[in-house]
Scaffold this motif. Structure first.
Motif, PDB file in Angstrom:
ATOM      1  N   ILE A   1      41.379  25.408  38.747  1.00  0.00           N
ATOM      2  CA  ILE A   1      41.992  26.732  38.899  1.00  0.00           C
ATOM      3  C   ILE A   1      41.966  27.464  37.553  1.00  0.00           C
ATOM      4  N   TYR A   2      41.647  28.741  37.617  1.00  0.00           N
ATOM      5  CA  TYR A   2      41.711  29.611  36.450  1.00  0.00           C
ATOM      6  C   TYR A   2      42.957  30.485  36.560  1.00  0.00           C
ATOM      7  N   VAL A   3      43.670  30.619  35.456  1.00  0.00           N
ATOM      8  CA  VAL A   3      44.742  31.603  35.335  1.00  0.00           C
ATOM      9  C   VAL A   3      44.311  32.515  34.195  1.00  0.00           C
ATOM     10  N   ILE A   4      44.219  33.802  34.483  1.00  0.00           N
ATOM     11  CA  ILE A   4      43.786  34.764  33.476  1.00  0.00           C
ATOM     12  C   ILE A   4      44.950  35.700  33.176  1.00  0.00           C
ATOM     13  N   LEU A   5      45.283  35.773  31.887  1.00  0.00           N
ATOM     14  CA  LEU A   5      46.379  36.605  31.410  1.00  0.00           C
ATOM     15  C   LEU A   5      45.802  37.802  30.655  1.00  0.00           C
ATOM     16  N   ASP A   6      46.431  38.960  30.797  1.00  0.00           N
ATOM     17  CA  ASP A   6      46.012  40.102  29.988  1.00  0.00           C
ATOM     18  C   ASP A   6      46.572  39.946  28.573  1.00  0.00           C
ATOM     19  N   LYS A   7      46.308  40.909  27.705  1.00  0.00           N
ATOM     20  CA  LYS A   7      46.728  40.798  26.296  1.00  0.00           C
ATOM     21  C   LYS A   7      48.236  40.754  26.138  1.00  0.00           C
ATOM     22  N   ASP A   8      48.972  41.193  27.167  1.00  0.00           N
ATOM     23  CA  ASP A   8      50.430  41.181  27.124  1.00  0.00           C
ATOM     24  C   ASP A   8      51.029  39.919  27.754  1.00  0.00           C
ATOM     25  N   GLY A   9      50.164  38.999  28.214  1.00  0.00           N
ATOM     26  CA  GLY A   9      50.636  37.746  28.791  1.00  0.00           C
ATOM     27  C   GLY A   9      50.949  37.802  30.270  1.00  0.00           C
ATOM     28  N   ASN A  10      50.563  38.893  30.930  1.00  0.00           N
ATOM     29  CA  ASN A  10      50.782  39.016  32.372  1.00  0.00           C
ATOM     30  C   ASN A  10      49.625  38.378  33.132  1.00  0.00           C
ATOM     31  N   THR A  11      49.919  37.635  34.186  1.00  0.00           N
ATOM     32  CA  THR A  11      48.882  37.031  35.006  1.00  0.00           C
ATOM     33  C   THR A  11      48.195  38.118  35.816  1.00  0.00           C
ATOM     34  N   VAL A  12      46.869  38.242  35.636  1.00  0.00           N
ATOM     35  CA  VAL A  12      46.098  39.229  36.387  1.00  0.00           C
ATOM     36  C   VAL A  12      45.179  38.575  37.407  1.00  0.00           C
ATOM     37  N   TYR A  13      44.968  37.262  37.291  1.00  0.00           N
ATOM     38  CA  TYR A  13      44.154  36.537  38.264  1.00  0.00           C
ATOM     39  C   TYR A  13      44.553  35.067  38.246  1.00  0.00           C
ATOM     40  N   GLU A  14      44.580  34.474  39.415  1.00  0.00           N
ATOM     41  CA  GLU A  14      44.747  33.032  39.543  1.00  0.00           C
ATOM     42  C   GLU A  14      43.949  32.583  40.749  1.00  0.00           C
ATOM     43  N   GLY A  15      43.051  31.632  40.541  1.00  0.00           N
ATOM     44  CA  GLY A  15      42.301  31.116  41.675  1.00  0.00           C
ATOM     45  C   GLY A  15      41.121  30.268  41.263  1.00  0.00           C
ATOM     46  N   LEU A  16      40.386  29.859  42.258  1.00  0.00           N
ATOM     47  CA  LEU A  16      39.199  29.034  42.099  1.00  0.00           C
ATOM     48  C   LEU A  16      37.982  29.931  41.952  1.00  0.00           C
ATOM     49  N   LEU A  17      37.160  29.650  40.969  1.00  0.00           N
ATOM     50  CA  LEU A  17      35.892  30.365  40.791  1.00  0.00           C
ATOM     51  C   LEU A  17      34.798  29.295  40.794  1.00  0.00           C
ATOM     52  N   PRO A  18      34.211  28.994  41.966  1.00  0.00           N
ATOM     53  CA  PRO A  18      33.191  27.939  42.033  1.00  0.00           C
ATOM     54  C   PRO A  18      32.092  28.164  40.998  1.00  0.00           C
ATOM     55  N   GLY A  19      31.824  27.137  40.215  1.00  0.00           N
ATOM     56  CA  GLY A  19      30.814  27.237  39.167  1.00  0.00           C
ATOM     57  C   GLY A  19      31.189  28.210  38.058  1.00  0.00           C
ATOM     58  N   GLY A  20      32.425  28.693  38.064  1.00  0.00           N
ATOM     59  CA  GLY A  20      32.850  29.679  37.069  1.00  0.00           C
ATOM     60  C   GLY A  20      32.322  31.075  37.364  1.00  0.00           C
ATOM     61  N   GLU A  21      31.699  31.229  38.536  1.00  0.00           N
ATOM     62  CA  GLU A  21      31.096  32.523  38.892  1.00  0.00           C
ATOM     63  C   GLU A  21      32.153  33.624  38.932  1.00  0.00           C
ATOM     64  N   GLY A  22      31.893  34.708  38.234  1.00  0.00           N
ATOM     65  CA  GLY A  22      32.811  35.839  38.179  1.00  0.00           C
ATOM     66  C   GLY A  22      33.761  35.802  36.993  1.00  0.00           C
ATOM     67  N   LEU A  23      33.826  34.680  36.294  1.00  0.00           N
ATOM     68  CA  LEU A  23      34.739  34.578  35.154  1.00  0.00           C
ATOM     69  C   LEU A  23      34.387  35.592  34.071  1.00  0.00           C
ATOM     70  N   ALA A  24      33.126  35.694  33.744  1.00  0.00           N
ATOM     71  CA  ALA A  24      32.700  36.639  32.697  1.00  0.00           C
ATOM     72  C   ALA A  24      33.083  38.069  33.060  1.00  0.00           C
ATOM     73  N   ASP A  25      32.898  38.458  34.318  1.00  0.00           N
ATOM     74  CA  ASP A  25      33.252  39.812  34.744  1.00  0.00           C
ATOM     75  C   ASP A  25      34.740  40.073  34.618  1.00  0.00           C
ATOM     76  N   LYS A  26      35.559  39.078  34.959  1.00  0.00           N
ATOM     77  CA  LYS A  26      37.003  39.245  34.865  1.00  0.00           C
ATOM     78  C   LYS A  26      37.442  39.384  33.400  1.00  0.00           C
ATOM     79  N   VAL A  27      36.837  38.613  32.517  1.00  0.00           N
ATOM     80  CA  VAL A  27      37.179  38.699  31.094  1.00  0.00           C
ATOM     81  C   VAL A  27      36.671  40.019  30.516  1.00  0.00           C
ATOM     82  N   ALA A  28      35.465  40.427  30.896  1.00  0.00           N
ATOM     83  CA  ALA A  28      34.907  41.701  30.416  1.00  0.00           C
ATOM     84  C   ALA A  28      35.797  42.867  30.774  1.00  0.00           C
ATOM     85  N   ALA A  29      36.365  42.845  31.972  1.00  0.00           N
ATOM     86  CA  ALA A  29      37.242  43.931  32.410  1.00  0.00           C
ATOM     87  C   ALA A  29      38.502  44.020  31.547  1.00  0.00           C
TER      88      ALA A  29
END
Length: 195
Positions: free
Chosen positions: A164-192
């Motif tokens: 499971i990935y938990v992605i926090l914005d610069k203020d520490g708020n959770t903006v995404y939590e879930g499974l990304l098979p093969g990590g697909e989409g992780l780069a796009d979420k971080v880029a945003a």
């Protein structure tokens, strides 16, 4: 004799509850994967957290990043150091094939966004020796990997299964939590989050 019979059944039930590796139960649909920013704000300070809401340099630390841990190579880790940048927390287990499949993309994102976003692995559900082996075998030693044998960080973020990935914005708020098979989409979420 009865305790010997019940113990394996209890262990198996507990493992089924926290597993899910490759099962898809960590849905990545928008409804199930997104989570509210308040989830981490209600997290309790784990053992090792000093409870301080500021770093030594005076920067305000979001509650989500107010914890300490130890890396798989035995070094102390203070999550306060992540303050001010988007942060990816990757919850994995060393025996998990789905986690192994996410390793290369996670390491690539960590390298590509170095200095702009933080990527931290949080290993659990096994012993530290197996965690170190996983890091070595998958080439994920270029970014911090926490050894969470006791499950303190997993509990803090209410993680009940690996990969499971938990992605926090610069203020520490959770903006995404879930499974990304093969990590697909992780780069796009971080880029945003890094613009």
């Amino acid at each position: 004799m009865r305790a010997r019979t019940l113990l394996p059944a209890a262990v198996a039930a507990a493992l089924l509850t926290v597993s899910g590796c490759g099962s898809g139960s960590g849905s990545d649909s928008a409804d199930d994967a997104e989570t509210s920013p308040s989830k981490t704000a209600t997290a309790q300070a784990p053992a090792g957290s000093d409870g301080s809401g500021t770093r030594a340099d005076g920067a305000k630390v979001p509650e989500a990043l107010n914890f300490t841990a130890t890396t798989v190579d035995g070094k102390p880790f203070d999550a306060k150091s992540l303050t001010g940048r988007p942060t990816v927390l990757w919850f994995w287990a060393p025996w998990c094939p789905t986690c192994r499949g996410q390793a290369a993309e996670t390491a690539k994102v960590a390298a590509d966004y170095e200095g702009k976003a933080n990527v931290v692995g949080v290993a659990g559900l096994d012993k530290n020796a197996a965690m170190r082996d996983f890091v070595s075998e998958t080439g994920t030693g270029s970014f911090p990997q926490l050894s969470d044998e006791a499950g303190d960080v997993w509990k803090r973020f209410e993680i009940t299964q690996q990969s499971i990935y938990v992605i926090l914005d610069k203020d520490g708020n959770t903006v995404y939590e879930g499974l990304l098979p093969g990590g697909e989409g992780l780069a796009d979420k971080v880029a945003a989050l890094t613009g």
